[in-house]
Design a protein around this motif. Structure first.
Motif, short mmCIF file in Angstrom:
data_model
loop_
_atom_site.label_atom_id
_atom_site.label_comp_id
_atom_site.label_asym_id
_atom_site.label_seq_id
_atom_site.Cartn_x
_atom_site.Cartn_y
_atom_site.Cartn_z
N CYS A 156 34.85 11.76 121.61
CA CYS A 156 34.81 12.82 121.49
C CYS A 156 33.92 13.85 121.68
N ARG A 157 32.80 12.61 122.06
CA ARG A 157 30.78 13.35 122.56
C ARG A 157 31.32 13.28 124.20
N ALA A 158 32.29 12.29 124.82
CA ALA A 158 32.18 12.28 126.57
C ALA A 158 32.76 14.20 127.03
N HIS A 159 33.52 14.02 126.07
CA HIS A 159 34.05 16.12 126.74
C HIS A 159 33.22 16.86 125.53
N GLY A 160 32.54 16.71 125.03
CA GLY A 160 31.04 17.62 124.33
C GLY A 160 30.91 17.27 122.97
N PRO A 161 29.40 18.00 122.94
CA PRO A 161 28.70 17.34 121.90
C PRO A 161 29.87 17.88 120.38
N ILE A 162 29.82 17.62 119.15
CA ILE A 162 29.49 17.84 117.71
C ILE A 162 28.90 18.41 117.20
N ALA A 163 29.28 19.40 116.72
CA ALA A 163 28.01 21.17 116.30
C ALA A 163 28.05 19.38 114.49
N ASP A 164 26.71 19.82 114.45
CA ASP A 164 26.42 19.87 113.09
C ASP A 164 27.52 20.17 111.63
N ASN A 165 27.77 20.80 112.45
CA ASN A 165 29.45 21.58 110.81
C ASN A 165 30.66 20.98 111.51
N GLU A 166 30.96 19.43 111.80
CA GLU A 166 32.16 19.91 112.57
C GLU A 166 32.15 17.94 111.94
#
Length: 64
Positions: A25-35
């Motif tokens: 998932c991180r390869a497509h963008g960051p994972i927010a702290d609230n996700e």
């Protein structure tokens, strides 16, 4: 899975994504702290489709 009656959001329950899944998932963008990353089995696709169709109908019915 349930519908939040205050805003018609769909709330899904599934398996937590393991570290490898989160990395994908991180390869497509960051994972927010609230996700979170949730893995939903393919067998649930028809249930999700029905839930989305129901949400769309509800939202359309609420339009002025």
């Amino acid at each position: 899975m349930f519908v939040d009656d205050t805003n018609a959001d769909r709330v899904f329950q599934g398996w937590n994504g393991d570290e490898a899944t989160q990395d994908q998932c991180r390869a497509h963008g960051p994972i927010a702290d609230n996700e979170g990353v949730v893995r939903i089995p393919a067998r649930m696709v028809s249930m999700i489709r029905k839930a989305c169709d129901d949400a769309e109908r509800r939202a359309a019915a609420q339009l002025p």
